[in-house]
Design a protein around this motif. Structure first.
Motif, PDB file in Angstrom:
ATOM      1  N   ARG A 151       0.825  -1.206   0.000  1.00  0.00           N
ATOM      2  CA  ARG A 151       0.000   0.000   0.000  1.00  0.00           C
ATOM      3  C   ARG A 151       0.861   1.259   0.000  1.00  0.00           C
ATOM      4  O   ARG A 151       0.566   2.237  -0.703  1.00  0.00           O
ATOM      5  N   LEU A 152       1.928   1.226   0.781  1.00  0.00           N
ATOM      6  CA  LEU A 152       2.806   2.391   0.849  1.00  0.00           C
ATOM      7  C   LEU A 152       3.589   2.588  -0.450  1.00  0.00           C
ATOM      8  O   LEU A 152       3.710   3.705  -0.957  1.00  0.00           O
ATOM      9  N   ALA A 153       4.127   1.489  -0.973  1.00  0.00           N
ATOM     10  CA  ALA A 153       4.976   1.594  -2.165  1.00  0.00           C
ATOM     11  C   ALA A 153       4.159   1.842  -3.426  1.00  0.00           C
ATOM     12  O   ALA A 153       4.392   2.802  -4.161  1.00  0.00           O
ATOM     13  N   PHE A 154       3.185   0.973  -3.679  1.00  0.00           N
ATOM     14  CA  PHE A 154       2.391   1.120  -4.900  1.00  0.00           C
ATOM     15  C   PHE A 154       1.487   2.348  -4.833  1.00  0.00           C
ATOM     16  O   PHE A 154       1.226   2.993  -5.854  1.00  0.00           O
ATOM     17  N   GLY A 155       1.003   2.666  -3.618  1.00  0.00           N
ATOM     18  CA  GLY A 155       0.186   3.875  -3.473  1.00  0.00           C
ATOM     19  C   GLY A 155       0.961   5.137  -3.776  1.00  0.00           C
ATOM     20  O   GLY A 155       0.387   6.143  -4.212  1.00  0.00           O
ATOM     21  N   SER A 156       2.282   5.094  -3.561  1.00  0.00           N
ATOM     22  CA  SER A 156       3.150   6.227  -3.894  1.00  0.00           C
ATOM     23  C   SER A 156       3.719   6.124  -5.304  1.00  0.00           C
ATOM     24  O   SER A 156       4.595   6.906  -5.677  1.00  0.00           O
ATOM     25  N   VAL A 161      13.389  -0.073 -10.383  1.00  0.00           N
ATOM     26  CA  VAL A 161      14.529  -0.343  -9.515  1.00  0.00           C
ATOM     27  C   VAL A 161      14.330   0.239  -8.125  1.00  0.00           C
ATOM     28  O   VAL A 161      14.855  -0.283  -7.137  1.00  0.00           O
ATOM     29  N   TYR A 162      13.538   1.305  -8.019  1.00  0.00           N
ATOM     30  CA  TYR A 162      13.295   1.909  -6.713  1.00  0.00           C
ATOM     31  C   TYR A 162      12.504   0.954  -5.814  1.00  0.00           C
ATOM     32  O   TYR A 162      12.767   0.857  -4.609  1.00  0.00           O
ATOM     33  N   PHE A 163      11.530   0.264  -6.391  1.00  0.00           N
ATOM     34  CA  PHE A 163      10.779  -0.724  -5.617  1.00  0.00           C
ATOM     35  C   PHE A 163      11.704  -1.868  -5.193  1.00  0.00           C
ATOM     36  O   PHE A 163      11.620  -2.352  -4.055  1.00  0.00           O
ATOM     37  N   SER A 164      12.560  -2.307  -6.090  1.00  0.00           N
ATOM     38  CA  SER A 164      13.490  -3.395  -5.759  1.00  0.00           C
ATOM     39  C   SER A 164      14.395  -3.007  -4.597  1.00  0.00           C
ATOM     40  O   SER A 164      14.622  -3.800  -3.675  1.00  0.00           O
ATOM     41  N   ILE A 165      14.901  -1.777  -4.615  1.00  0.00           N
ATOM     42  CA  ILE A 165      15.781  -1.308  -3.542  1.00  0.00           C
ATOM     43  C   ILE A 165      15.017  -1.218  -2.222  1.00  0.00           C
ATOM     44  O   ILE A 165      15.521  -1.617  -1.162  1.00  0.00           O
TER      45      ILE A 165
END
Length: 383
Positions: A151-156, A161-165
């Motif tokens: 929710r935090l990652a996809f909502g933002s 590569v940023y998601f992977s990190i």
């Protein structure tokens, strides 16, 4: 062509039927071999049953990664954490089953808590002696973490590569946290010395075979679940997001909802794999949170062939079987061998091991097509 498209969209398409049939037959062969007398040429020893059972749990883990990476285009370097959380959730139950048979003979506290001079069981361990609670922990621990993180990652709109990190940072944070004795999970030693499961001794050949069979059933059920997702409208939206996320948003889809749903489901599958892994291996410690483990899982999927489901299973089995052999011969060179395999497959087998038959078939078709004009020219000249 319409028939081919219909076949691909079916839940039980040809690859799925073949995978289920091969997995069931091989699993039954291993179970039957383990029941034969030790002197039989077809006998499968207990250590081999455990090793193959571990490969099955790894395959379920690879399947969960392929669901989000192969079909949604989200490269997660945090699925090792979900696998470990499922293992810890079930490990808590196994620790409570030790009871007074531990080193310190305390029926209420695990040995590591007695050693650390803890006086009472922490609140988050309450109820962990019940099997049903353990099953809930296996699902809820990785599922809730994935849901909140997603929710935090996809909502933002974090992607690429940023998601992977970020997912790798989450895994490393959990690694550091679980190393602390204050967390109440055994520190760097983790949870180990398990005795029984549902009243049955874990170190018997019968229990090893049972756990192997449960792992095989879980893998087939997980495969069917992933296939149901990818063959549904949800799966088609995920593939569209993978290929053109901005266009999917433009036509009105709430992309993050689909991403969170599939990401959470994949985390639960990874947690179930971890729960089956722990009683077979006999230990769960913070090392399972290592970011290197999550990277290795991605290598399994890439080598097997992402976006095919059965390719992830093939990659997990192939790489881990090779690892078992190679680390016995040259343990210090394993990471170099793994990197070399990844580079070679990326260059020469871009679709992975699972795509090798299709690659050969396409090459044969191109060769036949290139030969056809030459044959026609020769016939015209002869006339």
């Amino acid at each position: 062509m319409a028939t081919d498209i219909f076949e691909r969209e079916r839940l039980l398409n040809a690859p799925t039927r073949n995978f289920l049939a091969i997995t069931a037959l091989l699993s039954l062969a291993v179970v039957a071999g383990s029941l034969l007398p030790a002197g039989s040429a077809l006998h499968v020893p207990g250590y081999m049953v455990t090793l193959l059972g571990k490969y099955l749990t790894y395959s379920l883990l690879a399947l969960s990664v392929d669901l989000v990476w192969g079909f949604m285009g989200v490269l997660s370097l945090g699925h090792g954490a979900f696998f470990a959380l499922g293992g810890y959730g079930f490990g808590m139950y196994l620790m409570r089953q030790i009871g007074a048979r531990g080193v310190y003979g305390n029926a209420n506290l695990p040995d590591f808590m007695v050693f650390l001079n803890w006086k009472e069981l922490p609140w988050f361990w309450q109820g962990s002696e019940y099997f049903v609670v353990a099953l809930l922990l296996v699902v809820l621990l990785p599922g809730l973490l994935a849901y909140v993180f997603g929710r935090l990652a996809f909502g933002s709109r974090v992607s690429g590569v940023y998601f992977s990190i970020m997912s790798q940072a989450m895994t490393y944070a959990l690694l550091l946290a679980f190393f602390r004795n204050e967390m109440g999970f055994g520190g760097n030693n983790g949870l180990t010395d398990f005795k029984t499961l549902l009243g049955f001794e874990l170190q018997t050949d019968g229990m090893r075979t049972t756990l192997f069979a449960c792992s095989a059933v879980a893998l087939m059920a997980g495969y069917l679940l992933c296939r149901a997702v990818t063959a549904s409208r949800l799966g088609r939206v995920c593939v569209a997001v993978r290929d053109a996320e901005s266009r999917v948003r433009f036509i009105g889809y709430r992309v993050e909802r689909y991403q969170v749903a599939v990401f959470t489901l994949s985390a639960i599958l990874a947690g179930i794999g971890g729960a089956l892994y722990v009683p077979q291996v006999g230990i769960i410690n913070p090392g399972e949170f290592s970011p290197l483990n999550s990277i290795e899982i991605v290598v399994w999927v890439a080598l097997g062939g992402r976006g095919r489901l059965y390719g992830a299973v093939l990659g997990a089995f192939a790489v881990n079987a090779f690892k078992t052999w190679f680390t016995a011969v040259m343990p210090e060179a394993w990471l170099f061998a793994l990197g070399g395999m990844f580079v070679l497959v990326t260059i020469f087998l871009p679709q992975g091991l699972a795509g090798l038959p299709e690659q050969w078939r396409n090459r044969a078709i191109r060769g036949a097509a290139s030969d056809a004009p030459a044959d026609s020219a020769n016939e015209g000249g002869a006339a």
